[in-house]
Write a protein that holds these residues in place. Structure first.
Motif, PDB file in Angstrom:
ATOM      1  N   ARG A  34       0.994  -1.238  -0.314  1.00 46.24           N
ATOM      2  CA  ARG A  34      -0.121  -0.125  -0.023  1.00 46.24           C
ATOM      3  C   ARG A  34       0.943   1.044   0.197  1.00 46.24           C
ATOM      4  O   ARG A  34       0.425   2.108  -0.737  1.00 46.24           O
ATOM      5  CB  ARG A  34      -0.924  -0.364   1.071  1.00 46.24           C
ATOM      6  N   TRP A  35       1.919   1.059   0.597  1.00 44.03           N
ATOM      7  CA  TRP A  35       2.705   2.599   1.145  1.00 44.03           C
ATOM      8  C   TRP A  35       3.760   2.406   0.325  1.00 44.03           C
ATOM      9  O   TRP A  35       4.207   4.433  -0.013  1.00 44.03           O
ATOM     10  CB  TRP A  35       2.873   2.649   2.448  1.00 44.03           C
ATOM     11  N   GLU A 134       2.086  10.019   2.939  1.00 43.17           N
ATOM     12  CA  GLU A 134       0.680   9.863   3.004  1.00 43.17           C
ATOM     13  C   GLU A 134      -0.592  10.484   3.928  1.00 43.17           C
ATOM     14  O   GLU A 134       0.209   9.336   5.029  1.00 43.17           O
ATOM     15  CB  GLU A 134      -0.024   8.877   2.208  1.00 43.17           C
ATOM     16  N   PRO A 135      -1.305  11.199   4.589  1.00 45.43           N
ATOM     17  CA  PRO A 135      -2.048  11.072   5.090  1.00 45.43           C
ATOM     18  C   PRO A 135      -2.253   9.864   6.979  1.00 45.43           C
ATOM     19  O   PRO A 135      -2.347   9.778   7.871  1.00 45.43           O
ATOM     20  CB  PRO A 135      -3.034  12.235   5.434  1.00 45.43           C
ATOM     21  N   GLY A 136      -2.687   8.888   5.631  1.00 49.71           N
ATOM     22  CA  GLY A 136      -3.211   7.596   6.570  1.00 49.71           C
ATOM     23  C   GLY A 136      -2.470   6.504   7.336  1.00 49.71           C
ATOM     24  O   GLY A 136      -2.156   5.942   7.516  1.00 49.71           O
ATOM     25  N   ASN A 137      -0.561   7.378   7.138  1.00 47.30           N
ATOM     26  CA  ASN A 137       0.109   6.936   7.221  1.00 47.30           C
ATOM     27  C   ASN A 137       1.345   6.868   8.578  1.00 47.30           C
ATOM     28  O   ASN A 137       1.951   7.809   7.834  1.00 47.30           O
ATOM     29  CB  ASN A 137       1.134   6.211   5.736  1.00 47.30           C
ATOM     30  N   THR A 161      -3.275  12.028  -4.718  1.00 42.51           N
ATOM     31  CA  THR A 161      -3.023  11.257  -3.864  1.00 42.51           C
ATOM     32  C   THR A 161      -1.910  12.785  -2.421  1.00 42.51           C
ATOM     33  O   THR A 161      -0.712  13.005  -3.874  1.00 42.51           O
ATOM     34  CB  THR A 161      -1.865  10.282  -3.737  1.00 42.51           C
TER      35      THR A 161
END
Length: 175
Positions: A34-35, A134-137, A161
């Protein structure tokens, strides 16, 4: 080829080798996909990437990819790469990207790798290290902050993104 080998006594960074492909494929999980990787790896794809990385080392290209190695046997625990040019980077800015395999997370190894890679980037003329998260990491953002990076601007890639930048002046890197 400049075989850079960096160590702080706990981890060693050295260029990726073709014999790292199996360890990388074994260590890859959904978080790395994902990242960092953008999709699940295949043996053919990983070997092609490692060959590209070796070519970059040999030609003095803008990519420096390292294996993060642990212990006397230098077990591959993850990867870290430096890009001296790239989308959104100003001259002198160096992008830092890293990932650890699941069994190695939570031990401070990524922070150590970022510090060593930043020292290398400074020695190669880099002026500012950039980690784009990314903000979700939040785990990656935490690594950046533990390594002395501070929040910077927010950007969007061509695909939309969002990335939060963490930056560190490489002129003040010390041992």
């Amino acid at each position: 080829m400049n075989e850079a080998r960096l160590s702080d006594g706990i981890i060693t960074l050295s260029p990726l080798r073709l014999d790292d492909a199996e360890a990388h494929l074994t260590g890859e999980d959904e978080l790395l996909v994902r990242w960092l990787n953008g999709g699940p790896g295949t043996r053919e794809g990983v070997e092609a990437y490692i060959r590209h990385c070796r070519e970059q080392w040999e030609s003095g290209g803008p990519l420096r990819a390292f294996g993060i190695r642990v212990g006397a046997d230098e077990t591959l625990a993850g990867t870290i790469d430096l890009r001296f040019t790239g989308e959104g980077l100003a001259p002198g800015e160096v992008n830092v990207a890293y990932g650890l395999y699941p069994s190695w997370r939570g031990r401070g190894l990524a922070t150590r790798a970022v510090l060593l890679a930043s020292q290398y980037a400074a020695s190669e003329g880099g002026e500012v290290a950039v980690i784009q998260v990314e903000p979700g990491n939040p785990a990656s953002a935490s690594v950046a902050q533990r390594a002395g990076f501070t929040p910077g601007k927010q950007t969007h890639s061509k695909d939309g993104t969002r990335f939060d930048w963490f930056i560190r002046d490489l002129g003040v890197i010390t041992q």
